[in-house]
Write a protein that holds these residues in place. Structure first.
Motif, PDB file in Angstrom:
ATOM      1  N   GLU A 122      31.234  22.613  39.382  1.00 40.35           N
ATOM      2  CA  GLU A 122      31.974  23.936  39.627  1.00 40.35           C
ATOM      3  C   GLU A 122      32.691  24.471  38.328  1.00 40.35           C
ATOM      4  N   ILE A 123      32.705  25.802  38.112  1.00 35.42           N
ATOM      5  CA  ILE A 123      33.386  26.393  36.993  1.00 35.42           C
ATOM      6  C   ILE A 123      34.502  27.336  37.557  1.00 35.42           C
ATOM      7  N   ALA A 124      35.775  27.019  37.672  1.00 37.87           N
ATOM      8  CA  ALA A 124      36.560  27.780  38.443  1.00 37.87           C
ATOM      9  C   ALA A 124      36.719  29.152  37.942  1.00 37.87           C
ATOM     10  N   TRP A 125      36.869  29.502  36.594  1.00 37.71           N
ATOM     11  CA  TRP A 125      36.874  30.982  36.316  1.00 37.71           C
ATOM     12  C   TRP A 125      35.712  31.800  36.818  1.00 37.71           C
ATOM     13  N   ALA A 126      34.490  30.964  36.688  1.00 38.12           N
ATOM     14  CA  ALA A 126      33.253  31.866  37.102  1.00 38.12           C
ATOM     15  C   ALA A 126      33.299  31.775  38.559  1.00 38.12           C
ATOM     16  N   ALA A 127      33.346  31.173  39.274  1.00 34.01           N
ATOM     17  CA  ALA A 127      33.590  31.170  40.847  1.00 34.01           C
ATOM     18  C   ALA A 127      34.502  32.251  41.354  1.00 34.01           C
ATOM     19  N   SER A 128      35.763  32.394  40.393  1.00 36.21           N
ATOM     20  CA  SER A 128      36.942  33.356  40.659  1.00 36.21           C
ATOM     21  C   SER A 128      36.471  34.771  40.450  1.00 36.21           C
ATOM     22  N   LEU A 129      35.664  35.109  39.265  1.00 44.19           N
ATOM     23  CA  LEU A 129      35.129  36.289  39.138  1.00 44.19           C
ATOM     24  C   LEU A 129      34.170  36.681  40.155  1.00 44.19           C
ATOM     25  N   GLY A 130      33.144  35.731  40.375  1.00 41.29           N
ATOM     26  CA  GLY A 130      32.132  35.883  41.277  1.00 41.29           C
ATOM     27  C   GLY A 130      32.731  36.177  42.652  1.00 41.29           C
ATOM     28  N   GLY A 131      34.019  35.974  43.157  1.00 41.64           N
ATOM     29  CA  GLY A 131      34.802  36.298  44.306  1.00 41.64           C
ATOM     30  C   GLY A 131      34.589  38.105  44.605  1.00 41.64           C
ATOM     31  N   LEU A 132      34.483  38.640  43.343  1.00 43.34           N
ATOM     32  CA  LEU A 132      34.397  39.973  43.373  1.00 43.34           C
ATOM     33  C   LEU A 132      33.112  40.804  43.906  1.00 43.34           C
ATOM     34  N   HIS A 133      32.171  39.821  44.051  1.00 41.58           N
ATOM     35  CA  HIS A 133      30.984  40.273  44.577  1.00 41.58           C
ATOM     36  C   HIS A 133      30.827  40.836  45.741  1.00 41.58           C
ATOM     37  N   SER A 134      31.529  40.458  46.899  1.00 45.09           N
ATOM     38  CA  SER A 134      31.303  41.114  47.942  1.00 45.09           C
ATOM     39  C   SER A 134      32.305  42.266  47.890  1.00 45.09           C
ATOM     40  N   PRO A 135      33.420  42.328  47.415  1.00 45.61           N
ATOM     41  CA  PRO A 135      34.220  43.619  47.576  1.00 45.61           C
ATOM     42  C   PRO A 135      33.301  44.838  46.636  1.00 45.61           C
ATOM     43  N   LEU A 136      32.429  44.361  45.669  1.00 48.24           N
ATOM     44  CA  LEU A 136      32.032  45.533  44.867  1.00 48.24           C
ATOM     45  C   LEU A 136      30.811  45.874  45.567  1.00 48.24           C
ATOM     46  N   ALA A 137      30.120  44.994  46.503  1.00 47.95           N
ATOM     47  CA  ALA A 137      28.903  45.303  47.266  1.00 47.95           C
ATOM     48  C   ALA A 137      29.443  46.321  48.345  1.00 47.95           C
ATOM     49  N   TRP A 138      30.651  46.262  48.825  1.00 42.74           N
ATOM     50  CA  TRP A 138      31.190  47.370  49.755  1.00 42.74           C
ATOM     51  C   TRP A 138      31.277  48.657  49.202  1.00 42.74           C
ATOM     52  N   ILE A 139      31.997  48.609  48.000  1.00 44.29           N
ATOM     53  CA  ILE A 139      32.214  49.950  47.088  1.00 44.29           C
ATOM     54  C   ILE A 139      30.862  50.546  46.811  1.00 44.29           C
ATOM     55  N   THR A 140      29.879  49.644  46.431  1.00 42.98           N
ATOM     56  CA  THR A 140      28.884  50.373  45.894  1.00 42.98           C
ATOM     57  C   THR A 140      27.932  50.761  47.092  1.00 42.98           C
ATOM     58  N   LEU A 141      27.974  50.236  48.018  1.00 44.29           N
ATOM     59  CA  LEU A 141      27.581  50.572  49.586  1.00 44.29           C
ATOM     60  C   LEU A 141      28.194  52.091  49.733  1.00 44.29           C
ATOM     61  N   LEU A 142      29.451  52.228  49.501  1.00 41.46           N
ATOM     62  CA  LEU A 142      30.067  53.551  49.839  1.00 41.46           C
ATOM     63  C   LEU A 142      29.661  54.593  48.622  1.00 41.46           C
ATOM     64  N   LEU A 143      29.587  54.029  47.628  1.00 36.41           N
ATOM     65  CA  LEU A 143      29.088  55.232  46.445  1.00 36.41           C
ATOM     66  C   LEU A 143      27.619  55.484  46.784  1.00 36.41           C
ATOM     67  N   VAL A 144      26.630  54.695  47.034  1.00 34.04           N
ATOM     68  CA  VAL A 144      25.469  54.946  47.469  1.00 34.04           C
ATOM     69  C   VAL A 144      25.207  56.038  48.485  1.00 34.04           C
ATOM     70  N   ILE A 145      26.174  55.895  49.762  1.00 31.63           N
ATOM     71  CA  ILE A 145      26.226  56.608  50.819  1.00 31.63           C
ATOM     72  C   ILE A 145      26.633  57.838  50.268  1.00 31.63           C
ATOM     73  N   GLY A 146      27.668  58.033  49.259  1.00 29.11           N
ATOM     74  CA  GLY A 146      28.192  59.318  48.790  1.00 29.11           C
ATOM     75  C   GLY A 146      27.053  59.812  47.910  1.00 29.11           C
ATOM     76  N   HIS A 147      26.348  59.155  47.122  1.00 26.69           N
ATOM     77  CA  HIS A 147      25.219  59.682  46.466  1.00 26.69           C
ATOM     78  C   HIS A 147      23.852  60.322  47.158  1.00 26.69           C
ATOM     79  N   VAL A 148      23.684  59.682  48.311  1.00 26.18           N
ATOM     80  CA  VAL A 148      22.589  60.202  49.214  1.00 26.18           C
ATOM     81  C   VAL A 148      23.200  61.453  49.799  1.00 26.18           C
ATOM     82  N   GLY A 149      24.605  61.368  50.338  1.00 28.06           N
ATOM     83  CA  GLY A 149      25.242  62.523  50.967  1.00 28.06           C
ATOM     84  C   GLY A 149      25.167  63.795  50.249  1.00 28.06           C
ATOM     85  N   MET A 150      25.692  63.737  48.903  1.00 27.42           N
ATOM     86  CA  MET A 150      25.340  64.796  47.984  1.00 27.42           C
ATOM     87  C   MET A 150      24.192  65.399  47.642  1.00 27.42           C
TER      88      MET A 150
END
Length: 173
Positions: free
Chosen positions: A128-156
């Motif tokens: 395990e590489i602690a710093w990589a796992a820590s930064l990787g922890g941003l994956h799920s929040p980024l997925a939710w944000i990107t989902l909202l951006l895609v919904i906004g893109h399609v909506g516009m």
């Protein structure tokens, strides 16, 4: 028409846009893993490709950025009144499309799982590489944000087509 023009996007821009759009929608099926621990058709059939499709999207994002930069002078222009918001929205989408696979890779490597893409082991399982796992922890929040951006893109796009009745959507069809 392969190249973009002032009136519409060319076939390569359109192909990259719709291919990536479809792959991103496929990636969002990963959200269904939260239902019944992924024990359903989507979780068992489509979600196992999540890492490989993510790696493919990272390559396609790079290709798309280089293509767009090469087409910059002849691309369709945005309404000057909204150009800043359009550019900011697209920049946010591109950041999401690039950061999601990067943080996904960091999650896999950081947690010692290695990285296997389309059946090819690119990075072996390891410690395990602690710093990589820590930064990787941003994956799920980024997925939710990107989902909202895609919904906004399609909506516009739909707003432009059905309410404003301009040619914004038609330029990418």
């Amino acid at each position: 028409m392969i190249h973009d023009s002032k009136e519409r996007y060319g076939s390569i821009s359109k192909w990259l846009h719709w291919l990536m759009g479809g792959l991103i929608l496929w990636q969002f099926l990963k959200f269904f893993d939260r239902i019944n621990d992924g024990e359903h058709w989507i979780g068992q059939t489509l979600v196992p490709w999540h890492i490989s499709i993510g790696a493919l999207l990272l390559v396609l994002v790079a290709v798309r950025i280089f293509w767009a930069l090469g087409q910059l002078k002849q691309r369709p222009r945005h309404d000057p009144a909204t150009a800043f918001m359009v550019k900011a929205g697209h920049l946010a989408l591109y950041l999401g499309m690039a950061l999601l696979p990067i943080t996904g890779i960091l999650t896999m490597i950081g947690n010692g799982y290695g990285l296997k893409v389309f059946g090819v082991q690119l990075v072996a399982k390891g410690p395990e590489i602690a710093w990589a796992a820590s930064l990787g922890g941003l994956h799920s929040p980024l997925a939710w944000i990107t989902l909202l951006l895609v919904i906004g893109h399609v909506g516009m796009a739909l707003l432009h087509h059905f309410v404003k009745r301009d040619d914004v959507l038609r330029r990418m069809l």
